[in-house]
Design a protein around this motif. Structure first.
Motif, PDB file in Angstrom:
ATOM      1  N   PHE A  81      17.853   1.796  15.890  1.00 17.27           N
ATOM      2  CA  PHE A  81      17.500   0.777  15.006  1.00 17.27           C
ATOM      3  C   PHE A  81      15.959   0.382  15.298  1.00 17.27           C
ATOM      4  O   PHE A  81      15.159   0.226  14.027  1.00 17.27           O
ATOM      5  N   VAL A  82      15.496   0.430  16.241  1.00 18.02           N
ATOM      6  CA  VAL A  82      13.972   0.024  16.606  1.00 18.02           C
ATOM      7  C   VAL A  82      13.229   1.130  15.972  1.00 18.02           C
ATOM      8  O   VAL A  82      12.117   1.027  15.522  1.00 18.02           O
ATOM      9  N   LEU A  83      13.321   2.462  16.226  1.00 17.32           N
ATOM     10  CA  LEU A  83      12.934   3.613  15.564  1.00 17.32           C
ATOM     11  C   LEU A  83      12.684   3.406  13.985  1.00 17.32           C
ATOM     12  O   LEU A  83      11.861   3.858  13.415  1.00 17.32           O
ATOM     13  N   THR A  84      13.770   2.759  13.185  1.00 13.00           N
ATOM     14  CA  THR A  84      13.622   2.459  12.040  1.00 13.00           C
ATOM     15  C   THR A  84      12.807   1.366  11.617  1.00 13.00           C
ATOM     16  O   THR A  84      11.859   1.568  10.711  1.00 13.00           O
ATOM     17  N   ILE A  85      12.850   0.367  12.211  1.00 13.13           N
ATOM     18  CA  ILE A  85      12.269  -0.896  11.771  1.00 13.13           C
ATOM     19  C   ILE A  85      10.852  -0.797  12.380  1.00 13.13           C
ATOM     20  O   ILE A  85       9.914  -1.626  11.614  1.00 13.13           O
ATOM     21  N   THR A  86      10.508  -0.053  13.275  1.00 16.65           N
ATOM     22  CA  THR A  86       9.016   0.031  13.609  1.00 16.65           C
ATOM     23  C   THR A  86       8.339   1.038  12.628  1.00 16.65           C
ATOM     24  O   THR A  86       7.018   1.507  13.028  1.00 16.65           O
ATOM     25  N   ASN A  87       8.598   1.683  11.617  1.00 15.65           N
ATOM     26  CA  ASN A  87       8.047   2.347  10.724  1.00 15.65           C
ATOM     27  C   ASN A  87       7.747   1.617   9.286  1.00 15.65           C
ATOM     28  O   ASN A  87       8.621   1.682   8.447  1.00 15.65           O
ATOM     29  N   PRO A  88       6.582   1.037   9.307  1.00 17.20           N
ATOM     30  CA  PRO A  88       6.103   0.409   8.119  1.00 17.20           C
ATOM     31  C   PRO A  88       6.449   1.116   6.830  1.00 17.20           C
ATOM     32  O   PRO A  88       6.682   0.593   5.867  1.00 17.20           O
ATOM     33  N   ALA A  89       6.159   2.347   6.818  1.00 16.37           N
ATOM     34  CA  ALA A  89       6.236   3.159   5.535  1.00 16.37           C
ATOM     35  C   ALA A  89       7.544   3.286   5.077  1.00 16.37           C
ATOM     36  O   ALA A  89       7.815   3.538   3.937  1.00 16.37           O
ATOM     37  N   THR A  90       8.598   2.978   5.829  1.00 12.20           N
ATOM     38  CA  THR A  90       9.995   3.049   5.496  1.00 12.20           C
ATOM     39  C   THR A  90      10.287   2.099   4.421  1.00 12.20           C
ATOM     40  O   THR A  90      10.732   2.253   3.513  1.00 12.20           O
ATOM     41  N   MET A  91       9.746   0.759   4.932  1.00 11.03           N
ATOM     42  CA  MET A  91      10.023  -0.352   3.901  1.00 11.03           C
ATOM     43  C   MET A  91       9.102  -0.309   2.517  1.00 11.03           C
ATOM     44  O   MET A  91       9.684  -0.408   1.556  1.00 11.03           O
ATOM     45  N   LEU A  92       7.820   0.253   2.867  1.00 13.78           N
ATOM     46  CA  LEU A  92       6.987   0.450   1.613  1.00 13.78           C
ATOM     47  C   LEU A  92       7.564   1.596   0.541  1.00 13.78           C
ATOM     48  O   LEU A  92       7.587   1.646  -0.483  1.00 13.78           O
ATOM     49  N   GLY A  93       8.352   2.492   1.462  1.00 13.07           N
ATOM     50  CA  GLY A  93       8.922   3.658   0.756  1.00 13.07           C
ATOM     51  C   GLY A  93      10.361   3.205  -0.192  1.00 13.07           C
ATOM     52  O   GLY A  93      10.371   3.548  -1.280  1.00 13.07           O
ATOM     53  N   PHE A  94      10.941   2.165   0.609  1.00 11.92           N
ATOM     54  CA  PHE A  94      12.164   1.479  -0.123  1.00 11.92           C
ATOM     55  C   PHE A  94      11.492   0.858  -1.513  1.00 11.92           C
ATOM     56  O   PHE A  94      12.288   0.870  -2.463  1.00 11.92           O
ATOM     57  N   MET A  95      10.501   0.092  -1.412  1.00 11.75           N
ATOM     58  CA  MET A  95       9.887  -0.672  -2.588  1.00 11.75           C
ATOM     59  C   MET A  95       9.535   0.268  -3.633  1.00 11.75           C
ATOM     60  O   MET A  95       9.877   0.140  -4.855  1.00 11.75           O
ATOM     61  N   ILE A 131      28.170   6.587  15.140  1.00  9.88           N
ATOM     62  CA  ILE A 131      27.801   5.345  15.763  1.00  9.88           C
ATOM     63  C   ILE A 131      26.406   5.323  16.022  1.00  9.88           C
ATOM     64  O   ILE A 131      25.717   4.190  15.731  1.00  9.88           O
ATOM     65  N   SER A 132      25.962   6.268  16.669  1.00  7.16           N
ATOM     66  CA  SER A 132      24.436   6.159  17.040  1.00  7.16           C
ATOM     67  C   SER A 132      23.716   5.922  15.809  1.00  7.16           C
ATOM     68  O   SER A 132      22.600   5.325  16.058  1.00  7.16           O
ATOM     69  N   GLY A 133      24.141   6.766  14.706  1.00  6.12           N
ATOM     70  CA  GLY A 133      23.135   6.507  13.519  1.00  6.12           C
ATOM     71  C   GLY A 133      23.167   5.307  12.911  1.00  6.12           C
ATOM     72  O   GLY A 133      22.509   5.075  11.900  1.00  6.12           O
ATOM     73  N   SER A 134      24.419   4.544  13.250  1.00  7.07           N
ATOM     74  CA  SER A 134      24.519   2.997  12.464  1.00  7.07           C
ATOM     75  C   SER A 134      23.418   2.485  12.673  1.00  7.07           C
ATOM     76  O   SER A 134      23.008   1.342  11.909  1.00  7.07           O
ATOM     77  N   GLY A 135      22.635   2.414  13.897  1.00  5.40           N
ATOM     78  CA  GLY A 135      21.511   1.595  14.332  1.00  5.40           C
ATOM     79  C   GLY A 135      20.194   1.925  12.834  1.00  5.40           C
ATOM     80  O   GLY A 135      19.739   0.848  12.494  1.00  5.40           O
ATOM     81  N   ALA A 136      20.142   3.018  12.597  1.00  2.00           N
ATOM     82  CA  ALA A 136      19.448   3.414  11.440  1.00  2.00           C
ATOM     83  C   ALA A 136      19.835   2.931  10.328  1.00  2.00           C
ATOM     84  O   ALA A 136      18.995   2.298   9.477  1.00  2.00           O
ATOM     85  N   ALA A 137      20.947   2.910   9.981  1.00  2.71           N
ATOM     86  CA  ALA A 137      21.762   2.206   8.789  1.00  2.71           C
ATOM     87  C   ALA A 137      21.509   0.834   8.624  1.00  2.71           C
ATOM     88  O   ALA A 137      21.266   0.213   7.461  1.00  2.71           O
ATOM     89  N   ILE A 138      21.572   0.155   9.884  1.00  7.38           N
ATOM     90  CA  ILE A 138      21.172  -1.344   9.769  1.00  7.38           C
ATOM     91  C   ILE A 138      19.847  -1.446   9.504  1.00  7.38           C
ATOM     92  O   ILE A 138      19.476  -2.482   8.631  1.00  7.38           O
ATOM     93  N   GLY A 139      19.129  -0.863  10.295  1.00  6.54           N
ATOM     94  CA  GLY A 139      17.524  -1.017   9.893  1.00  6.54           C
ATOM     95  C   GLY A 139      17.017  -0.440   8.350  1.00  6.54           C
ATOM     96  O   GLY A 139      16.341  -1.513   7.772  1.00  6.54           O
TER      97      GLY A 139
END
Length: 213
Positions: free
Chosen positions: A118-132, A42-50
């Protein structure tokens, strides 16, 4: 067949972005050892949401959101770095005991942890660019397409892939939980805290270097 390929690609993307060992993985490992596999998952679900949020931005090509992330990359990374250092200090000062561990905790007690990952995930812009980049290279999916059905299916598959990783990780770690002692738990806690602080310091050093040097 096309949709099956899309689902499998989405699952691969979800696992790929969640698997690298980082602060969220360390948090989930530590909480699994202390409170059990369900708590860790459940703790990791925040990252999954991000991950799902970033997947949505990438899949639907939300130009305004992408522009915001690019324009405020420095501020987002600054918040993320400071958040990591604060979390690491708090983790270091904690003194966990296995006797305190309980298999399950109320949802209300887990919400702050979900929020943290969740915060740790969404505050990493590289994650979004990596997704693209991954969407274009692995999924073969046209970012910004108007086929919203395929976009939704891809986003759901990415979230499922991320959740699959957290489930596998916490299941594996929980197998070793019965062999733990308070001393081993304290060592793991300090190692996790030190690594989290180092991650945060690395983020701050990188943005200072890019911004001022």
């Amino acid at each position: 067949m096309e949709y099956l390929t899309l689902v499998l690609s989405g699952l691969m993307v979800g696992v790929a972005v969640a698997a690298p060992i980082g602060p969220v993985n360390l948090i989930c490992i530590r909480r699994t050892l202390r409170f059990g596999g369900i708590n860790g998952f459940i703790s990791g679900s925040g990252a999954a949401i991000g991950d799902g949020l970033f997947a949505t931005i990438a899949a639907f090509g939300v130009t305004a959101a992408i522009t915001f992330v690019k324009n405020y990359s420095f501020a987002l990374q600054l918040v993320g770095g400071l958040f990591l250092i604060g979390l690491g200090i708090k983790t270091w000062l904690a003194h966990p005991h296995l006797d305190d561990a309980i298999p399950e905790k109320a949802l209300g007690e887990l919400l702050p942890v979900i929020g943290s990952t969740f915060v740790l995930t969404i505050t990493n812009p590289a994650t979004m660019l990596g997704f693209m980049a991954i969407f274009g290279g692995i999924a073969g999916f046209a970012v910004g397409t108007e086929d919203y059905g395929r976009a939704c299916l891809l986003v759901a598959s990415v979230v499922a892939g991320s959740a699959l990783w957290w489930g596998a990780l916490t299941f594996f770690v929980s197998r070793f939980r019965t062999r733990m002692s308070d001393r081993m738990l304290e060592i793991i806690n300090h190692v996790s805290a030190a690594l989290i602080i180092l991650f945060g310091a690395a983020v701050l050093c990188r943005i200072v270097w890019e911004r001022f040097i």
